[in-house]
Design a protein around this motif. Structure first.
Motif, mmCIF file in Angstrom:
data_model
loop_
_atom_site.group_PDB
_atom_site.id
_atom_site.type_symbol
_atom_site.label_atom_id
_atom_site.label_comp_id
_atom_site.label_asym_id
_atom_site.label_seq_id
_atom_site.Cartn_x
_atom_site.Cartn_y
_atom_site.Cartn_z
ATOM 1 N N ILE A 40 0.668 -1.106 -0.064
ATOM 2 C CA ILE A 40 0.034 0.005 0.136
ATOM 3 C C ILE A 40 0.789 1.180 -0.051
ATOM 4 O O ILE A 40 0.639 2.146 -0.894
ATOM 5 C CB ILE A 40 -0.947 -0.122 1.447
ATOM 6 C CG1 ILE A 40 -2.275 -1.138 1.010
ATOM 7 C CG2 ILE A 40 -1.601 1.470 1.377
ATOM 8 C CD1 ILE A 40 -3.129 -1.150 2.241
ATOM 9 N N CYS A 41 1.861 1.002 0.885
ATOM 10 C CA CYS A 41 2.792 2.589 0.970
ATOM 11 C C CYS A 41 3.343 2.463 -0.389
ATOM 12 O O CYS A 41 3.675 3.924 -1.094
ATOM 13 C CB CYS A 41 3.661 2.330 2.297
ATOM 14 S SG CYS A 41 2.781 2.426 3.543
ATOM 15 N N THR A 42 3.916 1.610 -0.940
ATOM 16 C CA THR A 42 4.763 1.758 -2.132
ATOM 17 C C THR A 42 4.057 2.252 -3.192
ATOM 18 O O THR A 42 4.384 3.257 -4.064
ATOM 19 C CB THR A 42 5.507 0.410 -2.701
ATOM 20 O OG1 THR A 42 6.304 -0.130 -1.506
ATOM 21 C CG2 THR A 42 6.233 0.513 -3.813
ATOM 22 N N LEU A 43 2.841 1.696 -3.501
ATOM 23 C CA LEU A 43 2.078 2.262 -4.438
ATOM 24 C C LEU A 43 1.244 3.539 -4.248
ATOM 25 O O LEU A 43 1.294 4.339 -5.082
ATOM 26 C CB LEU A 43 0.691 1.190 -4.659
ATOM 27 C CG LEU A 43 1.211 -0.214 -5.279
ATOM 28 C CD1 LEU A 43 -0.301 -1.036 -5.339
ATOM 29 C CD2 LEU A 43 1.897 -0.283 -6.455
ATOM 30 N N ILE A 351 -0.785 9.913 7.806
ATOM 31 C CA ILE A 351 0.203 10.582 8.196
ATOM 32 C C ILE A 351 1.284 11.057 7.508
ATOM 33 O O ILE A 351 1.728 12.453 7.750
ATOM 34 C CB ILE A 351 0.965 9.713 9.566
ATOM 35 C CG1 ILE A 351 -0.081 9.321 10.466
ATOM 36 C CG2 ILE A 351 2.209 10.373 10.150
ATOM 37 C CD1 ILE A 351 0.290 8.270 11.383
ATOM 38 N N GLN A 352 1.798 10.422 6.503
ATOM 39 C CA GLN A 352 2.994 10.880 5.637
ATOM 40 C C GLN A 352 2.494 12.290 4.764
ATOM 41 O O GLN A 352 3.169 13.166 4.647
ATOM 42 C CB GLN A 352 3.532 9.790 4.896
ATOM 43 C CG GLN A 352 4.485 10.256 3.703
ATOM 44 C CD GLN A 352 5.672 10.787 4.432
ATOM 45 O OE1 GLN A 352 5.783 10.524 5.615
ATOM 46 N NE2 GLN A 352 6.709 11.340 3.455
ATOM 47 N N ILE A 358 8.674 11.127 6.877
ATOM 48 C CA ILE A 358 9.857 10.345 5.841
ATOM 49 C C ILE A 358 10.416 11.589 4.717
ATOM 50 O O ILE A 358 9.484 11.743 3.822
ATOM 51 C CB ILE A 358 9.396 9.127 5.352
ATOM 52 C CG1 ILE A 358 9.034 8.341 6.524
ATOM 53 C CG2 ILE A 358 10.580 8.740 4.580
ATOM 54 C CD1 ILE A 358 8.527 6.996 5.922
ATOM 55 N N SER A 359 11.217 12.227 4.830
ATOM 56 C CA SER A 359 11.845 13.283 4.266
ATOM 57 C C SER A 359 12.689 12.682 3.244
ATOM 58 O O SER A 359 13.274 11.611 3.205
ATOM 59 C CB SER A 359 12.722 14.337 4.683
ATOM 60 O OG SER A 359 13.895 13.646 5.391
ATOM 61 N N ALA A 373 9.371 15.809 1.510
ATOM 62 C CA ALA A 373 9.186 14.490 1.723
ATOM 63 C C ALA A 373 8.547 13.801 0.820
ATOM 64 O O ALA A 373 8.258 14.631 -0.470
ATOM 65 C CB ALA A 373 7.966 14.678 3.239
ATOM 66 N N TYR A 374 8.763 12.593 0.965
ATOM 67 C CA TYR A 374 8.032 11.659 0.076
ATOM 68 C C TYR A 374 6.443 11.958 -0.130
ATOM 69 O O TYR A 374 5.810 12.187 0.706
ATOM 70 C CB TYR A 374 7.824 10.398 0.431
ATOM 71 C CG TYR A 374 9.574 9.654 0.090
ATOM 72 C CD1 TYR A 374 9.873 9.198 -0.927
ATOM 73 C CD2 TYR A 374 10.365 9.471 1.145
ATOM 74 C CE1 TYR A 374 10.993 8.497 -1.129
ATOM 75 C CE2 TYR A 374 11.597 9.100 0.858
ATOM 76 C CZ TYR A 374 12.063 8.748 -0.240
ATOM 77 O OH TYR A 374 13.079 8.237 -0.410
#
Length: 411
Positions: A40-43, A351-352, A358-359, A373-374
């Motif tokens: 989920i996070c990668t996509l 959250i991201q 996460i930068s 950030a990403y």
């Protein structure tokens, strides 16, 4: 309630006679959940970069761009082409002419793409949002022709944004061979002056390659009359872009390409889609490895419940129902892992998205990136795809081992 499912649910929630089985079952759930979170996070990150790149291109690329299928340039005074400007859906109609040239400032030279635009180019897109420097966007007046270069071109030529000496542009004469005895005679040259502005798209494809000037300057430099390399449009209602594209295609016929912003950058977005697909495939393999923990947990559970199997058979349960119990057990482990993974994955993405935890780099290098950030963008289709991928792979991975061990234990 389905009898095998009821027993499987009891086995999942109840304590086993050996504590190791509980531990392995928990590890199995965690493994499936972590693989789901990674998917989920990668996509979502790939979606974020896709959306971010799309917003960057909108500052330079038109909503619709018309180019020739055959050849680099075409007649801008063609009746079919001119009729497009009269469409009620079109707000701004602007012609442009792009050619490769050599730019020289003092003793420095660089090959660039010189894009000649009309005076209404500023109305075509949000060019003001990417301009740096002081002054008004202008490409010519009664005295001179001006240039608005990409910021990386300024750096390569070491000219500064507001350069004092003119920028000399060299272009090969059309239809003539290079005179090796006197190469300079095979080129046309003219001067461009500083407008006091430059543009920064934050994409090297533009910032290091493109310079904007008057379309009449480019035509004169190359000996063109009414030729253009593209017609660029801004619509009154961008939401109608698909309908307008179809309407324009029906007017001008198959000799022209009618491209929206995504189609203009087809190679870039195609590469991003391929990268996203490959990431999905590789992470799916990791998910398959995580499912081996489920197989180990079920194998130990089958051995642990050998006495229960005998009792169930004495109560009238057939072999098929007993095997279904352990199939449901594996499916429940996968379902719990997938559900937990989806919830945690979506939470982490939110959250991201909101806080950018996460930068992309340390505090000393943030200026090198477009964003700090990403970027994250969640799509419902991706979440649904991941959820069912986990379920299908999890169930497929436990089907054969359960049937194999089940048959052996029932002998």
């Amino acid at each position: 309630m389905n009898f095998p499912f009821y027993i499987a649910k009891r086995y999942l929630l109840s304590k086993k006679s050996h504590n190791a089985i509980n531990v392995i079952s928990a590890i199995s759930v965690c493994g499936v959940a972590l693989a789901t979170i990674a998917l989920i996070c990668t996509l979502s990150v790939f979606n974020g970069f896709h959306d971010m790149v799309a917003t960057l291109f909108t500052a330079f690329d038109p909503e619709i761009k018309i180019t020739s299928v055959r050849g680099k340039v075409f007649d801008g005074n063609d009746n079919k082409i001119l009729s497009i400007s009269k469409l009620p859906e079109v707000e701004t109609y602007s012609a442009s002419l792009e050619e490769n040239v050599m730019a020289q400032y003092k003793d420095r030279q660089i090959m660039v793409t010189l894009k000649g635009v009309e005076d209404n180019f500023e109305k075509l897109n949000s060019i003001d949002s990417i301009l740096v420097g002081r002054g008004k966007f202008i490409v010519h007046d009664t005295l001179a022709n001006y240039v608005v270069p990409g910021v990386e071109i300024i750096s390569a030529l070491n000219s500064g944004i507001r350069f004092l000496d003119p920028l000399t542009i060299y272009a090969p004469k059309r239809g003539e061979k290079i005179n090796m005895a006197n190469p300079a005679s095979s080129f046309n040259s003219d001067d461009l002056y500083s407008s006091g502005l430059a543009f920064a798209v934050n994409q090297s494809k533009y910032d290091s390659s493109y310079m904007l000037t008057s379309i009449d300057f480019v035509r004169r430099l190359y000996g063109y009359n009414n030729e253009v390399s593209s017609i660029e449009l801004k619509l009154k209602n961008p939401e109608d872009i698909d309908e307008v594209k179809d309407k324009i295609k029906s007017i001008i016929g198959p000799d022209y390409n009618v491209l929206d912003r995504y189609e203009q950058q087809a190679d870039t977005f195609r590469i991003m889609k391929i990268e996203k697909l490959l990431s999905y495939v590789f992470l799916t393999f990791i998910l398959m490895i995580a499912c081996f923990n489920v197989i180990g947990s079920l194998s130990m559970l089958i051995i642990d419940k050998k006495k229960d199997v005998i009792t169930l058979r004495n109560l009238g349960a057939d072999d098929k129902s007993i095997i279904k119990i352990f199939l449901f057990e594996g499916s429940l482990i996968t379902l719990v892992g997938a559900t937990v993974g989806v919830i945690l994955g979506v939470t982490l993405c939110i959250i991201q998205q909101e806080f950018g935890i996460i930068s992309l780099g340390d505090s000393n290098s943030l200026g090198s990136f477009v964003v700090d950030a990403y970027p994250v963008s969640m799509h419902v289709t991706d979440v649904v795809l991941v959820f069912f991928t986990v379920l299908i792979i999890g169930i497929a991975c436990v089907w054969y081992p359960v049937r194999y061990f089940g048959k052996r234990i029932l002998q």
